[in-house]
Write an enzyme that holds these catalytic residues in place. Structure first.
Site, PDB file in Angstrom:
ATOM      1  N   LEU A 110      27.603   3.286   6.468  1.00  0.00           N
ATOM      2  CA  LEU A 110      26.178   3.293   7.272  1.00  0.00           C
ATOM      3  C   LEU A 110      26.251   3.603   8.667  1.00  0.00           C
ATOM      4  O   LEU A 110      27.061   3.887   9.371  1.00  0.00           O
ATOM      5  CB  LEU A 110      26.517   1.316   7.442  1.00  0.00           C
ATOM      6  CG  LEU A 110      25.360   1.010   8.040  1.00  0.00           C
ATOM      7  CD1 LEU A 110      24.339   0.584   6.909  1.00  0.00           C
ATOM      8  CD2 LEU A 110      25.521  -0.573   8.627  1.00  0.00           C
ATOM      9  N   HIS A 111      24.725   4.954   9.042  1.00  0.00           N
ATOM     10  CA  HIS A 111      24.160   5.538   9.247  1.00  0.00           C
ATOM     11  C   HIS A 111      23.535   5.729   9.399  1.00  0.00           C
ATOM     12  O   HIS A 111      22.673   6.254  10.825  1.00  0.00           O
ATOM     13  CB  HIS A 111      25.212   6.623   9.993  1.00  0.00           C
ATOM     14  CG  HIS A 111      25.059   7.805   8.609  1.00  0.00           C
ATOM     15  ND1 HIS A 111      25.387   7.715   7.885  1.00  0.00           N
ATOM     16  CD2 HIS A 111      23.983   9.011   9.006  1.00  0.00           C
ATOM     17  CE1 HIS A 111      24.995   8.537   7.066  1.00  0.00           C
ATOM     18  NE2 HIS A 111      24.535   9.234   7.725  1.00  0.00           N
ATOM     19  N   ARG A 112      21.704   5.504   9.134  1.00  0.00           N
ATOM     20  CA  ARG A 112      20.997   5.865   8.621  1.00  0.00           C
ATOM     21  C   ARG A 112      19.821   5.779   9.620  1.00  0.00           C
ATOM     22  O   ARG A 112      20.657   4.306   9.668  1.00  0.00           O
ATOM     23  CB  ARG A 112      19.945   5.585   7.482  1.00  0.00           C
ATOM     24  CG  ARG A 112      20.163   5.946   6.273  1.00  0.00           C
ATOM     25  CD  ARG A 112      19.771   7.172   6.121  1.00  0.00           C
ATOM     26  NE  ARG A 112      20.692   7.825   5.029  1.00  0.00           N
ATOM     27  CZ  ARG A 112      20.445   9.069   4.978  1.00  0.00           C
ATOM     28  NH1 ARG A 112      20.172  10.100   5.352  1.00  0.00           N
ATOM     29  NH2 ARG A 112      21.233   9.893   4.155  1.00  0.00           N
TER      30      ARG A 112
ATOM     31  N   ARG B  35      27.364   7.147  15.433  1.00  0.00           N
ATOM     32  CA  ARG B  35      26.005   6.895  15.091  1.00  0.00           C
ATOM     33  C   ARG B  35      25.636   5.583  15.617  1.00  0.00           C
ATOM     34  O   ARG B  35      25.223   4.866  16.369  1.00  0.00           O
ATOM     35  CB  ARG B  35      24.966   7.327  14.854  1.00  0.00           C
ATOM     36  CG  ARG B  35      23.048   6.469  14.179  1.00  0.00           C
ATOM     37  CD  ARG B  35      22.994   6.983  13.296  1.00  0.00           C
ATOM     38  NE  ARG B  35      22.073   8.026  13.959  1.00  0.00           N
ATOM     39  CZ  ARG B  35      20.595   8.977  14.613  1.00  0.00           C
ATOM     40  NH1 ARG B  35      20.168   7.315  15.214  1.00  0.00           N
ATOM     41  NH2 ARG B  35      20.460   9.813  14.187  1.00  0.00           N
TER      42      ARG B  35
ATOM     43  N   ASP C 122      24.632   4.300   2.821  1.00  0.00           N
ATOM     44  CA  ASP C 122      23.301   4.002   3.061  1.00  0.00           C
ATOM     45  C   ASP C 122      23.379   5.963   3.593  1.00  0.00           C
ATOM     46  O   ASP C 122      22.158   6.431   2.944  1.00  0.00           O
ATOM     47  CB  ASP C 122      22.465   4.096   4.388  1.00  0.00           C
ATOM     48  CG  ASP C 122      22.867   3.692   5.457  1.00  0.00           C
ATOM     49  OD1 ASP C 122      24.503   4.606   5.516  1.00  0.00           O
ATOM     50  OD2 ASP C 122      22.914   3.633   6.943  1.00  0.00           O
TER      51      ASP C 122
END
Ligand code: UD1
Length: 377
Positions: free
Chosen positions: A204-206, A239, A292
């Site tokens: 998960l990083h978007r 992030r 994602d």
């Protein structure tokens, strides 16, 4: 023929590895590897060079993190100096990150042709920074190497000349197939107390998911439910780590508390980002993957591992039409339902997309050599 191969961010390393190796076979090709250092942490960069046997970059630009405009501009300024000194015949860029568009744009402004590997993918969501990078890079590239036939339709609609488009397959899958055996030697499962199919993997990083507290919370609420049924392993992206702290999300979601993880009976195992081989082994043995990321949708299709994509769209439609991918979006209940279906044995069956056969880099280099020959005739 002098080619500058460009990398900057984690997924780029996976895509460039087979191309560098293939180009080495031809003495006629002089290649230079330029690393913008958009990604610079050991786990996000050096570890991938080691795992994939990519030679150290010939030139590193030291750009690092910044806002989109600053990062893109800095890459352009540094890359321009490289181009003026090295005068390559071609710049080759991969994927859709800021380094991709920055180096492509710098090259064409100096009349140096550009090859774009992984061209033509479209999510049709222009709020994604990657979609802008894709459209612009494709618009100015001279060679557009595509991974699936639908990409050609997308490019033709945008007015791209058909003669520039080449269907070659998927270099990310070249790397996966080449490294499966090596990855099998990883000890990541025992080191985390995991057994085959006994866990799900999360990535998960978007920005649209983790920089928005409402959306991030919806996803975490789903994970809270899913982890009651199956352990979740999460190699965290820098992030996301930053945003968990910024929003103090561990107050409402205790499972996000740092280092409350390995070795015990935890149902949510949060670890630092993994290298390529460990991550591949983790994914290949998972019950399913929640993600994602773009590349992971493709990798799971080849690994025959069900994939739940935590986005409203995908630029990699073939992973849905032919692969194991299901797009749930970020609605809490939809994510839970997606996971439930898989746990109840209702996962999709898959086909291997055409040309995802480990030979994409070979096709690309053949085309570049052929065009170079014609140019010199
Ligand atoms: C970038 C790509 C994205 C890709 C992803 C893969 C763009 C616009 N985005 O997103 O398409 O899916 O890489 O990982 O190019 N940071 C570190 N260490 C690093 C790198 C980043 O701590 O080595 C942190 C910094 O706080 C930085 C943040 O992560 O500000 C975001 O990094 P950035 O490269 O801007 O974007 P990604 O989210 O990694």
């Amino acid at each position: 023929m002098k080619i500058i191969n460009v990398v900057g961010a984690r997924p780029n390393f996976i895509k460039i590895a087979p191309l560098v190796e293939e180009m080495k076979k031809f003495p006629h090709i002089e290649q230079l590897l330029v690393h913008t250092e958009q990604h610079y942490d050991k786990n996000m960069s050096k570890l991938f060079f080691e795992d994939l046997g990519i030679p150290a970059p010939d030139i590193s630009l030291g750009v690092g993190s910044a806002s989109h405009a600053t990062q893109t501009a800095k890459i352009m300024m540094e890359f321009e100096k490289v181009l003026l000194k090295e005068k390559p015949d071609l710049t080759l860029v991969v994927g859709d990150v800021n380094s991709t568009i920055a180096c492509a744009l710098t090259s064409v402004k100096l009349n140096i042709p550009v090859a774009h590997v992984e061209a033509g993918l479209r999510s049709f969501d222009r709020t994604m920074p990657e979609e802008i990078n894709r459209i612009l890079t494709d618009a100015i590239s001279d060679y557009l190497f595509i991974t699936e036939r639908d990409a050609e339709i997308n490019l033709l609609k945008e007015g791209i000349d058909k003669n520039k488009i080449f269907f070659v397959g998927n270099v990310m899958i070249d790397t996966l197939l080449k490294n499966m055996e090596k990855a099998n030697k990883s000890n990541v499962l025992p080191s985390l107390g995991l057994t085959k199919s006994g866990y799900a993997v999360l990535t998960l990083h978007r920005p649209s998911n983790v920089d928005n507290v409402k959306v991030f919370t919806q996803i975490l609420e789903a994970l809270e439910e899913i982890k009651k049924k199956i352990r979740i392993v999460y190699p965290v992206h820098p992030r996301t780590k930053k945003m968990i702290d910024e929003f103090s999300l561990d107050k409402n979601f205790a499972f996000l508390k740092p280092h409350r993880n390995i070795g015990d009976k935890n149902d949510f195992i949060m670890i630092d980002a993994l290298g390529y081989l460990d991550f591949l082994h983790l994914t290949a043995n998972a019950k399913f993957v929640l993600t994602d990321s773009g590349g992971i949708q493709e990798e799971t299709t080849i690994l025959k591992i069900p994939c739940i994509t935590l986005r409203d769209n995908t630029e990699r439609l073939i992973t849905v039409t032919q692969g194991t991918n299901v797009i749930t979006g970020t609605n809490t209940q939809n994510i839970i339902n997606g996971a439930k279906d898989i746990i109840l044995g209702k996962a999709k069956k898959n086909n291997v997309p055409e040309f995802w056969d480990g030979k994409a880099a070979k096709r690309i280099v053949e085309i570049l050599l052929m065009k170079d020959l014609k140019k010199n005739e």
